[in-house]
Write a protein that holds these residues in place. Sequence first.
Motif, PDB file in Angstrom:
ATOM      1  N   LEU A  10       0.847  -1.199   0.000  1.00 58.55           N
ATOM      2  CA  LEU A  10       0.000   0.000   0.000  1.00 58.55           C
ATOM      3  C   LEU A  10       0.879   1.245   0.000  1.00 58.55           C
ATOM      4  O   LEU A  10       1.969   1.247   0.563  1.00 58.55           O
ATOM      5  CB  LEU A  10      -0.885   0.046   1.250  1.00 58.55           C
ATOM      6  N   THR A  11       0.384   2.301  -0.604  1.00 52.89           N
ATOM      7  CA  THR A  11       1.098   3.575  -0.509  1.00 52.89           C
ATOM      8  C   THR A  11       0.717   4.240   0.815  1.00 52.89           C
ATOM      9  O   THR A  11      -0.307   3.904   1.424  1.00 52.89           O
ATOM     10  CB  THR A  11       0.706   4.523  -1.653  1.00 52.89           C
ATOM     11  N   ARG A  12       1.532   5.197   1.213  1.00 52.04           N
ATOM     12  CA  ARG A  12       1.228   5.963   2.430  1.00 52.04           C
ATOM     13  C   ARG A  12      -0.139   6.642   2.285  1.00 52.04           C
ATOM     14  O   ARG A  12      -0.917   6.698   3.238  1.00 52.04           O
ATOM     15  CB  ARG A  12       2.354   7.001   2.625  1.00 52.04           C
ATOM     16  N   GLU A  13      -0.454   7.121   1.085  1.00 52.66           N
ATOM     17  CA  GLU A  13      -1.728   7.812   0.864  1.00 52.66           C
ATOM     18  C   GLU A  13      -2.906   6.837   1.022  1.00 52.66           C
ATOM     19  O   GLU A  13      -3.958   7.208   1.561  1.00 52.66           O
ATOM     20  CB  GLU A  13      -1.761   8.443  -0.532  1.00 52.66           C
ATOM     21  N   GLU A  14      -2.744   5.615   0.552  1.00 51.39           N
ATOM     22  CA  GLU A  14      -3.825   4.635   0.701  1.00 51.39           C
ATOM     23  C   GLU A  14      -4.060   4.299   2.173  1.00 51.39           C
ATOM     24  O   GLU A  14      -5.198   4.185   2.628  1.00 51.39           O
ATOM     25  CB  GLU A  14      -3.495   3.358  -0.097  1.00 51.39           C
ATOM     26  N   VAL A  15      -2.960   4.161   2.916  1.00 51.11           N
ATOM     27  CA  VAL A  15      -3.089   3.897   4.355  1.00 51.11           C
ATOM     28  C   VAL A  15      -3.776   5.076   5.031  1.00 51.11           C
ATOM     29  O   VAL A  15      -4.721   4.902   5.817  1.00 51.11           O
ATOM     30  CB  VAL A  15      -1.700   3.649   4.992  1.00 51.11           C
ATOM     31  N   GLN A  16      -3.324   6.282   4.701  1.00 53.49           N
ATOM     32  CA  GLN A  16      -3.892   7.484   5.321  1.00 53.49           C
ATOM     33  C   GLN A  16      -5.390   7.581   5.033  1.00 53.49           C
ATOM     34  O   GLN A  16      -6.188   7.950   5.910  1.00 53.49           O
ATOM     35  CB  GLN A  16      -3.162   8.731   4.795  1.00 53.49           C
ATOM     36  N   ALA A 306      -6.961  -1.275  -2.632  1.00 56.82           N
ATOM     37  CA  ALA A 306      -6.236  -1.467  -1.370  1.00 56.82           C
ATOM     38  C   ALA A 306      -5.344  -2.704  -1.386  1.00 56.82           C
ATOM     39  O   ALA A 306      -5.592  -3.686  -0.716  1.00 56.82           O
ATOM     40  CB  ALA A 306      -7.225  -1.539  -0.217  1.00 56.82           C
ATOM     41  N   GLY A 307      -4.283  -2.661  -2.171  1.00 54.35           N
ATOM     42  CA  GLY A 307      -3.307  -3.744  -2.130  1.00 54.35           C
ATOM     43  C   GLY A 307      -3.439  -4.692  -3.311  1.00 54.35           C
ATOM     44  O   GLY A 307      -4.526  -4.887  -3.830  1.00 54.35           O
ATOM     45  N   THR A 308      -2.352  -5.250  -3.741  1.00 57.59           N
ATOM     46  CA  THR A 308      -2.364  -6.159  -4.879  1.00 57.59           C
ATOM     47  C   THR A 308      -1.655  -7.437  -4.512  1.00 57.59           C
ATOM     48  O   THR A 308      -0.867  -7.479  -3.579  1.00 57.59           O
ATOM     49  CB  THR A 308      -1.647  -5.521  -6.081  1.00 57.59           C
TER      50      THR A 308
END
Length: 310
Positions: A10-16, A306-308
């Motif tokens: 995940l990117t930081r933006e997706e987590v945020q 959200a994730g691959t």
Amino acid sequence: MNGLLGIENLTREEVQAILDRARDFQPGEGHGFRRFDLLRGRMVVNLFFEASTRTRTSFEIAAKRLGADAVSITAQASSVAKGESLVDTLNTLAAMRPDAIIMRHAASGAPHFLQRHLETPIINAGDGTHEHPTQALLDARTILDRGAKLEGLRVAIIGDIAHSRVARSNVYLLSKFGADIVLCGPASLLPPELKQMAPGVTLTTDMNEAIRDADVIMMLRVQLERQHEAAFPASEYFQFYGLRLEHLDTARPDVIVMHPGPINRGREISSEVADSQRSVILTQVENGISVRMAVLESVLGGKINAGTAH
Ligand code: CP
């Protein structure tokens, strides 16, 4: 491919985005979780091949609070007990057209392998010693709720690091936000290669060193079910790696104590600490619902990829 297989990709933006959305779902002071119609007509299947109290129940509550239907099955109650393969079990469930399958499995990588065979999104509820993404998300939500920023935070993760998917997912998440992470445990449960896992990670076998100036102390259970060697006697383990009230004196004055559960009182944490004002263990459980609501919405609502699969 939609789903949530881990924090690593995940990117930081997706987590945020998930953490921010979870806040919208948190109950107000003195209130219960609100009901929403966001996922009305959707269906999720909880498929657990390992024991769970928190994760399975909170995913089910989260789905229902969003208006979705949730069905829970355990491996013991499924046809796996009659010799059906994992792929056949997943294909069978997918044929019933759920919108997502939430699964926990003892084998690291099991959900990643299955996602390659399946169009139905899979949400990883813990795979072996690999990842437990929603646990790390609810842990981050709990830390942020104390008004702390993750950047520059000193987080001591103490216990059976070697077998901990919670530690791995937390390292991936906290590292994306610039936290300093100290992994601590007996040498036999602290693989040296974990230092290279992500930026900001240091290792120590000295619990006092790990706790000094810590903003967050995250205690882990010794996972006896995953150990092949003779385990430490409980009293000996507690003497060297059990968290007691006196340890908190050298941490930051506003330190919080976390534990993903289930806790083993008198093995990795004393009752005095577990039940103290510094403990946020039950807040973590509560945040499990709001975070899982955010994850379900993003996966089923298709808002966030959200994730691959690896
Ligand atoms: N933290 C956690 O995964 O707890 P359960 O095993 O009860 O789901």
